[in-house]
Design a protein around this motif. Structure first.
Motif, PDB file in Angstrom:
ATOM      1  N   THR A   1       0.910  -1.224   0.046  1.00  0.00           N
ATOM      2  CA  THR A   1      -0.013   0.091   0.061  1.00  0.00           C
ATOM      3  C   THR A   1       0.922   1.144   0.214  1.00  0.00           C
ATOM      4  O   THR A   1       0.616   2.211  -0.705  1.00  0.00           O
ATOM      5  CB  THR A   1      -1.006   0.014   1.299  1.00  0.00           C
ATOM      6  OG1 THR A   1      -1.577  -1.029   1.198  1.00  0.00           O
ATOM      7  CG2 THR A   1      -1.914   1.484   1.252  1.00  0.00           C
ATOM      8  N   VAL A   2       1.938   1.264   0.919  1.00  0.00           N
ATOM      9  CA  VAL A   2       2.801   2.501   1.030  1.00  0.00           C
ATOM     10  C   VAL A   2       3.599   2.430  -0.757  1.00  0.00           C
ATOM     11  O   VAL A   2       3.668   3.583  -0.951  1.00  0.00           O
ATOM     12  CB  VAL A   2       3.760   2.151   1.929  1.00  0.00           C
ATOM     13  CG1 VAL A   2       5.036   3.209   1.981  1.00  0.00           C
ATOM     14  CG2 VAL A   2       3.251   2.089   3.270  1.00  0.00           C
ATOM     15  N   LEU A   3       3.822   1.379  -1.065  1.00  0.00           N
ATOM     16  CA  LEU A   3       4.488   1.509  -2.502  1.00  0.00           C
ATOM     17  C   LEU A   3       3.591   2.056  -3.460  1.00  0.00           C
ATOM     18  O   LEU A   3       3.947   2.815  -4.360  1.00  0.00           O
ATOM     19  CB  LEU A   3       5.134   0.113  -2.716  1.00  0.00           C
ATOM     20  CG  LEU A   3       6.452  -0.199  -1.997  1.00  0.00           C
ATOM     21  CD1 LEU A   3       6.881  -1.629  -2.148  1.00  0.00           C
ATOM     22  CD2 LEU A   3       7.402   0.653  -2.005  1.00  0.00           C
ATOM     23  N   PHE A   4       2.425   1.367  -3.436  1.00  0.00           N
ATOM     24  CA  PHE A   4       1.480   1.990  -4.725  1.00  0.00           C
ATOM     25  C   PHE A   4       0.906   3.239  -4.381  1.00  0.00           C
ATOM     26  O   PHE A   4       0.537   4.146  -5.420  1.00  0.00           O
ATOM     27  CB  PHE A   4       0.372   0.991  -5.038  1.00  0.00           C
ATOM     28  CG  PHE A   4      -0.603   0.940  -4.242  1.00  0.00           C
ATOM     29  CD1 PHE A   4      -1.719   1.804  -4.102  1.00  0.00           C
ATOM     30  CD2 PHE A   4      -1.089  -0.535  -3.655  1.00  0.00           C
ATOM     31  CE1 PHE A   4      -2.881   1.691  -3.365  1.00  0.00           C
ATOM     32  CE2 PHE A   4      -2.299  -0.449  -2.976  1.00  0.00           C
ATOM     33  CZ  PHE A   4      -3.302   0.605  -2.665  1.00  0.00           C
ATOM     34  N   ILE A   5       1.089   3.768  -3.196  1.00  0.00           N
ATOM     35  CA  ILE A   5       0.631   5.109  -2.900  1.00  0.00           C
ATOM     36  C   ILE A   5       1.539   6.252  -3.447  1.00  0.00           C
ATOM     37  O   ILE A   5       1.409   7.040  -3.900  1.00  0.00           O
ATOM     38  CB  ILE A   5       0.493   5.517  -1.267  1.00  0.00           C
ATOM     39  CG1 ILE A   5      -1.042   4.690  -0.799  1.00  0.00           C
ATOM     40  CG2 ILE A   5       0.453   6.815  -0.893  1.00  0.00           C
ATOM     41  CD1 ILE A   5      -1.581   5.239   0.448  1.00  0.00           C
TER      42      ILE A   5
ATOM     43  N   ALA B   1      -3.060  -2.299  -8.296  1.00  0.00           N
ATOM     44  CA  ALA B   1      -3.669  -1.432  -7.411  1.00  0.00           C
ATOM     45  C   ALA B   1      -3.521  -0.067  -7.655  1.00  0.00           C
ATOM     46  O   ALA B   1      -4.557   0.784  -7.801  1.00  0.00           O
ATOM     47  CB  ALA B   1      -2.863  -1.787  -5.936  1.00  0.00           C
ATOM     48  N   ASP B   2      -2.317   0.543  -8.427  1.00  0.00           N
ATOM     49  CA  ASP B   2      -1.931   1.745  -8.560  1.00  0.00           C
ATOM     50  C   ASP B   2      -3.057   2.098  -9.880  1.00  0.00           C
ATOM     51  O   ASP B   2      -3.533   3.174 -10.015  1.00  0.00           O
ATOM     52  CB  ASP B   2      -0.587   2.097  -9.266  1.00  0.00           C
ATOM     53  CG  ASP B   2      -0.259   3.545  -9.200  1.00  0.00           C
ATOM     54  OD1 ASP B   2      -1.074   4.470  -9.188  1.00  0.00           O
ATOM     55  OD2 ASP B   2       0.966   3.818  -9.584  1.00  0.00           O
TER      56      ASP B   2
ATOM     57  N   GLY C   1      -6.947   4.053  -2.694  1.00  0.00           N
ATOM     58  CA  GLY C   1      -5.832   3.066  -2.294  1.00  0.00           C
ATOM     59  C   GLY C   1      -5.910   2.471  -0.820  1.00  0.00           C
ATOM     60  O   GLY C   1      -6.069   1.291  -0.620  1.00  0.00           O
ATOM     61  N   LEU C   2      -6.364   3.199   0.050  1.00  0.00           N
ATOM     62  CA  LEU C   2      -6.484   2.969   1.395  1.00  0.00           C
ATOM     63  C   LEU C   2      -7.791   1.971   1.629  1.00  0.00           C
ATOM     64  O   LEU C   2      -7.932   1.159   2.569  1.00  0.00           O
ATOM     65  CB  LEU C   2      -6.568   4.213   2.314  1.00  0.00           C
ATOM     66  CG  LEU C   2      -5.060   4.910   2.461  1.00  0.00           C
ATOM     67  CD1 LEU C   2      -5.346   6.077   3.251  1.00  0.00           C
ATOM     68  CD2 LEU C   2      -4.204   4.210   3.283  1.00  0.00           C
ATOM     69  N   ALA C   3      -8.567   2.549   1.083  1.00  0.00           N
ATOM     70  CA  ALA C   3      -9.983   1.762   1.200  1.00  0.00           C
ATOM     71  C   ALA C   3      -9.861   0.441   0.503  1.00  0.00           C
ATOM     72  O   ALA C   3     -10.347  -0.606   1.022  1.00  0.00           O
ATOM     73  CB  ALA C   3     -11.094   2.565   0.281  1.00  0.00           C
ATOM     74  N   LEU C   4      -9.242   0.246  -0.471  1.00  0.00           N
ATOM     75  CA  LEU C   4      -8.938  -1.115  -1.213  1.00  0.00           C
ATOM     76  C   LEU C   4      -8.237  -1.768  -0.358  1.00  0.00           C
ATOM     77  O   LEU C   4      -8.622  -3.219  -0.173  1.00  0.00           O
ATOM     78  CB  LEU C   4      -8.119  -0.944  -2.480  1.00  0.00           C
ATOM     79  CG  LEU C   4      -9.177  -0.490  -3.868  1.00  0.00           C
ATOM     80  CD1 LEU C   4      -8.330   0.005  -4.955  1.00  0.00           C
ATOM     81  CD2 LEU C   4     -10.063  -1.362  -4.107  1.00  0.00           C
TER      82      LEU C   4
END
Length: 505
Positions: free
Chosen positions: A234-238, A415-416, A442-445
């Motif tokens: 999540t951190v990486l795709f954010i 994800a991105d 992204g956080l919701a997913l």
């Protein structure tokens, strides 16, 4: 903006209800949705076979039609991305990490677990295993993505409509209806299908990465490790989403294609090279010569073989349809400036050929191990089959490391891409949704994926995605007809203007 706000809240409510169902009653969700998907497969199998073939025929027709020179954009628009980058981005979004696992698991399954027609383990079953893998991941799948993406790109870049699924149906239903309840329902269906599909994929992907780490390093396989994988990803795709389409997804997609091809070439060299080349050639010939037989293969009399068709072909056709709003919107966004002919040739055939090559190298390497009695790959799970194959060849550990890295990047790019698409749908089709909107999605997913993985509802979510395919298939057909009507009027109008100008001269 009102449309986007309503779609956002409608989608959020539906997704929340589904998550609560999967979290509180995961067995009930899986039971109900499994029954529903089995009913659809058995009752509407003929429908899926016919519409997928119809979509493919229409896409091929467009390559040679009077529409082929229409540009997806303005007269002076140039392609935003180079051809290699364009191919890498659409392939990463369209197939993703599934390629890493199914290139090994599917041929093995068709040959040694459940064959389309031949007796398990026979020469016929082995030959058909690769042929049907080509069939499931070839032009039929990409035709669905191509049609949805083409229609979206045409109306957005060429006609100036909002980048929404509902906007593409304006020629059929009128602007008022598409900005009303019917339009909200269509866009909400697209958002829900995207959210549920990507959340299920993130959950499944974290489990796959975890199983790979366990196989390679004897790491623990539990929810805590999967949650850690989700957090890091999540951190990486954010970070990727924050950097934007031209940096994050572009660079990651290019890196992934280079690593993926490096892995494939390495296995081709250390694996059964001659057998791979022979099987690739023979399977490609079988795919072409039996193309129409496979396309309409439904087994109306043999119940056992019909069960195989439902479990594989019908499942795949529904899966591609359900993913088409997500993948279609993303491919449309990266295809501005290309002609319809160039677009169709690129989207239909290039990724299909790449899929065939990967299936041949990984699938035949697995088949050879089992045929030779070296390793029983069919005993391994989907998550570990590829690693089990690699470990039997020279440089297996190195190839396994590369595989883990490729899976992780596919995980991030999927994800991105999804957050980008959801951002578009939440901002009235904006081509550049804000980083904040994408990060929220992204956080919701990731939160949804974590909740579902914890409570064991991943299979239920996947079934929900298949259920969404049936109504959305009707939307896809209407999109194709809407494009045909609009493009026909445009071509006719151009011809009339040209004739008038000629007569004036």
């Amino acid at each position: 903006m009102k449309n986007a706000t309503l779609v956002f809240w409608y989608s959020l409510i539906v997704c929340t209800l589904v998550v609560l169902w999967g979290a509180i009653w995961p067995e009930h969700l899986q039971s109900v949705t499994s029954t529903a998907t089995a009913f659809i497969s058995s009752r509407f199998g003929w429908y899926y076979l016919l519409i997928i073939m119809g979509i493919l025929v229409f896409c091929v027709y467009l390559i040679f039609s009077r529409f082929k020179d229409i540009k997806l954009g303005g007269k002076d628009d140039k392609p935003e991305f180079s051809l290699p980058t364009w191919f890498a981005m659409l392939f990463s979004a369209g197939m993703g990490m599934g390629m890493v696992f199914w290139t090994t698991a599917e041929p093995i399954s068709h040959a040694f677990k459940s064959s389309p027609s031949g007796e398990l383990g026979t020469d016929k079953a082995i030959v058909e295993s690769l042929q049907y893998s080509f069939f499931h991941w070839g032009v039929h799948a990409w035709a669905v993505y191509a049609l949805v993406a083409l229609v979206l790109a045409y109306f957005k870049f060429h006609k100036g409509y909002p980048g929404l699924i509902s906007a593409t149906l304006t020629p059929l239903f009128g602007e008022k209806r598409m900005q009303g309840t019917l339009g909200y329902m269509i866009d909400t269906l697209a958002v829900v299908a995207t959210v549920v599909g990507v959340a299920a994929t993130l959950g499944f992907g974290s489990a796959q990465i975890n199983q790979g780490l366990k196989f390679l390093f004897d790491a623990p396989a539990n929810f805590s490790v999967q949650l850690l994988i989700l957090v890091i990803s999540t951190v990486l795709f954010i970070v990727s989403a924050w950097s934007g389409l031209k940096k994050g997804i572009k660079y990651l997609s290019n890196i992934n294609m280079v690593l993926g091809f490096a892995l494939m070439i390495l296995l081709l060299i250390v694996g059964p090279t001659l057998y791979i080349m022979n099987m690739f050639t023979g399977s490609l010939g079988g795919y072409i010569s039996n193309f129409f037989d496979m396309s309409f293969h439904i087994e109306p009399i043999n119940n056992d073989q019909r069960s195989w068709v439902d479990s594989w072909t019908i499942f795949y056709w529904a899966w591609w349809i359900s993913w088409s709003p997500f993948v279609g919107i993303f491919i449309a966004r990266i295809s501005r400036g290309r002609t319809i002919k160039e677009f169709m040739l690129g989207v239909l055939f290039v990724p299909s050929i790449v899929c065939f090559i990967f299936f041949a190298v990984f699938g035949v390497s697995a088949l050879d191990l089992q045929q030779s009695g070296i390793a029983t790959i069919s005993d391994y799970s989907i998550e570990t089959a590829t690693f089990a194959v690699l470990q039997e060849y020279p440089l297996g550990t190195l190839m396994s490391f590369i595989t883990i890295f490729v899976i992780a990047i596919f995980f991030i790019t999927s994800a991105d891409s999804a957050t980008f698409v959801l951002g578009m749908l939440s901002t009235s089709g904006s081509l550049n949704p804000s980083a904040v909107i994408k990060i929220v999605w992204g956080l919701a997913l990731s939160a949804m994926a974590a909740i579902i993985v914890y409570f064991g509802g991943t299979q239920g979510l996947q079934n929900m995605l298949i259920l969404a395919a049936l109504p959305f298939s009707v939307v896809v057909l209407m999109m194709g007809y809407s494009f045909y009507r609009a493009a026909s009027k445009e071509v006719l109008s151009k011809r009339k203007r040209a004739k008038t100008q000629k007569e004036a001269v």
